[in-house]
Scaffold this motif. Sequence first.
Motif, short mmCIF file in Angstrom:
data_model
loop_
_atom_site.label_atom_id
_atom_site.label_comp_id
_atom_site.label_asym_id
_atom_site.label_seq_id
_atom_site.Cartn_x
_atom_site.Cartn_y
_atom_site.Cartn_z
N TRP A 48 48.65 36.42 39.43
CA TRP A 48 47.59 35.60 40.01
C TRP A 48 47.83 35.34 41.50
N ASN A 49 49.07 35.02 41.84
CA ASN A 49 49.38 34.75 43.24
C ASN A 49 49.06 35.95 44.12
N ARG A 50 49.35 37.13 43.60
CA ARG A 50 49.05 38.34 44.36
C ARG A 50 47.54 38.48 44.57
N LEU A 51 46.81 38.29 43.48
CA LEU A 51 45.36 38.40 43.55
C LEU A 51 44.77 37.35 44.49
N ALA A 52 45.26 36.13 44.35
CA ALA A 52 44.74 35.03 45.16
C ALA A 52 44.98 35.28 46.64
N GLN A 53 46.13 35.81 46.94
CA GLN A 53 46.44 36.09 48.33
C GLN A 53 45.51 37.15 48.91
N GLN A 54 45.29 38.19 48.13
CA GLN A 54 44.39 39.25 48.58
C GLN A 54 42.98 38.70 48.81
N LEU A 55 42.55 37.86 47.88
CA LEU A 55 41.20 37.29 47.99
C LEU A 55 41.09 36.41 49.24
N SER A 56 42.12 35.65 49.49
CA SER A 56 42.09 34.73 50.63
C SER A 56 42.06 35.47 51.96
N GLN A 57 42.59 36.67 51.95
CA GLN A 57 42.64 37.43 53.20
C GLN A 57 41.31 38.07 53.58
N LEU A 58 40.37 38.06 52.63
CA LEU A 58 39.07 38.66 52.95
C LEU A 58 38.39 37.88 54.07
N SER A 59 37.58 38.58 54.81
CA SER A 59 36.89 37.94 55.93
C SER A 59 35.97 36.82 55.45
N GLN A 60 36.12 35.66 56.10
CA GLN A 60 35.27 34.53 55.73
C GLN A 60 33.84 34.70 56.24
N VAL A 61 33.67 35.65 57.12
CA VAL A 61 32.34 35.86 57.68
C VAL A 61 31.46 36.65 56.72
N ASP A 62 32.11 37.52 55.97
CA ASP A 62 31.36 38.37 55.05
C ASP A 62 30.86 37.56 53.86
N ARG A 63 29.56 37.61 53.68
CA ARG A 63 28.97 36.81 52.62
C ARG A 63 29.43 37.26 51.24
N ASN A 64 29.53 38.56 51.04
CA ASN A 64 29.98 39.08 49.75
C ASN A 64 31.39 38.57 49.42
N ALA A 65 32.21 38.54 50.45
CA ALA A 65 33.57 38.06 50.23
C ALA A 65 33.56 36.60 49.79
N ARG A 66 32.73 35.81 50.44
CA ARG A 66 32.66 34.40 50.05
C ARG A 66 32.13 34.24 48.62
N ASP A 67 31.12 35.03 48.30
CA ASP A 67 30.58 34.95 46.94
C ASP A 67 31.64 35.31 45.90
N LEU A 68 32.41 36.32 46.24
CA LEU A 68 33.47 36.72 45.31
C LEU A 68 34.51 35.62 45.15
N GLN A 69 34.82 34.97 46.25
CA GLN A 69 35.79 33.87 46.18
C GLN A 69 35.24 32.72 45.33
N TYR A 70 33.96 32.39 45.53
CA TYR A 70 33.37 31.36 44.67
C TYR A 70 33.50 31.76 43.20
N PHE A 71 33.23 33.02 42.96
CA PHE A 71 33.22 33.50 41.58
C PHE A 71 34.61 33.39 40.94
N ILE A 72 35.61 33.87 41.65
CA ILE A 72 36.96 33.89 41.08
C ILE A 72 37.62 32.52 41.13
N PHE A 73 37.68 31.95 42.33
CA PHE A 73 38.36 30.66 42.45
C PHE A 73 37.58 29.56 41.73
N GLY A 74 36.28 29.58 41.89
CA GLY A 74 35.46 28.54 41.26
C GLY A 74 35.46 28.60 39.75
#
Lengths: 142, 142
Positions: A48-74
């Motif tokens: 999980w830590n590995r996955l979470a770190q990769q997810l956090s590194q995604l660009s915050q500007v990219d909307r898809n990246a944010r949506d994915l973060q909402y999906f996984i973290f949320g």
Amino acid sequence: MFLGTFEHTLDAKGRLAIPAKLRNSLGEKAVLTRSPDRCLVLYPMDEWNRLAQQLSQLSQVDRNARDLQYFIFGGASECEIDAQGRIIVPAMLRNYASIDGDVVSVGMNTHIVIWSQAAWVERETRVNGDIDNIAAQLVGLF
Amino acid sequence: MFLGTFEHTLDAKGRLAIPAKLRNSLGEKAVLTRSPDRCLVLYPMDEWNRLAQQLSQLSQVDRNARDLQYFIFGGASECEIDAQGRIIVPAMLRNYASIDGDVVSVGMNTHIVIWSQAAWVERETRVNGDIDNIAAQLVGLF
DNA sequence: GGCAAAGTGGGGAAAAGTGGGGAGTTTTGT
DNA sequence: ACAAAACTCCCCACTTTTCCCCACTTTGCC
């Protein structure tokens, strides 16, 4: 190393017993979250830590990246394994994966995938008709 | 190095004795999983680790890759060889390969393949009349 | 023939899976 | 604000399955 497919049940209190053979490779804690194909995924903490770190590194500007973060973290829930080897599946995740009662857990080497029995059977029948496809891909690995 | 063909039996408890000549090249642990042609495959740990690593590296986004992982990882079982040289074949795998009672184990150099007797005989009769043809197709490989 | 190793079968202890009670806490509704 | 309801969490208990050990038969070899 998580291997094998197990059919079991989620009881009326939302508790899910992790099969012993999958539990051995899991620590005392784990993280449960959503998968895009309407099932749940259970990660051991290091994975999980590995996955979470990769997810956090995604660009915050990219909307898809944010949506994915909402999906996984949320959709994530930190689970403790109780004395009987069970975790509690929050109602929101049960609902998302249409889980009530019969459940199928599948070891996927690095993580565990949890399906409702009905959705799993549907998936199986879809894939079984296409077993030649699987064979063809296996050939490519060697 | 696994060589030879052996006929033996699976008992009522799902236990399968690995022939001594195949057992020697196997450690104390091994991994049993499905093959696309409706039989089972038993890998020694080093060979399995190689396969598992390749499989885990496939893209999680590709649906075909996931199907393959479900097939191999989900159908796998880590087996310990007991004091009598036997492994336990889970009911799900027995069912998949139509194994109940008579079994044929074949050494395939790097791994062991396990067939139900009936399916093996069927395969033998199909292939035997055609071996020249099969060999002819492989000419380019050598 | 006799010995050792391999293959086969079964019984009993231990663990896993499942279900439910009840105390304590939080949420909900009046 | 207070009571009722819902939810957690920690026990305990029962059933089923799995695992481990022992024993017998068969095979191969000296």
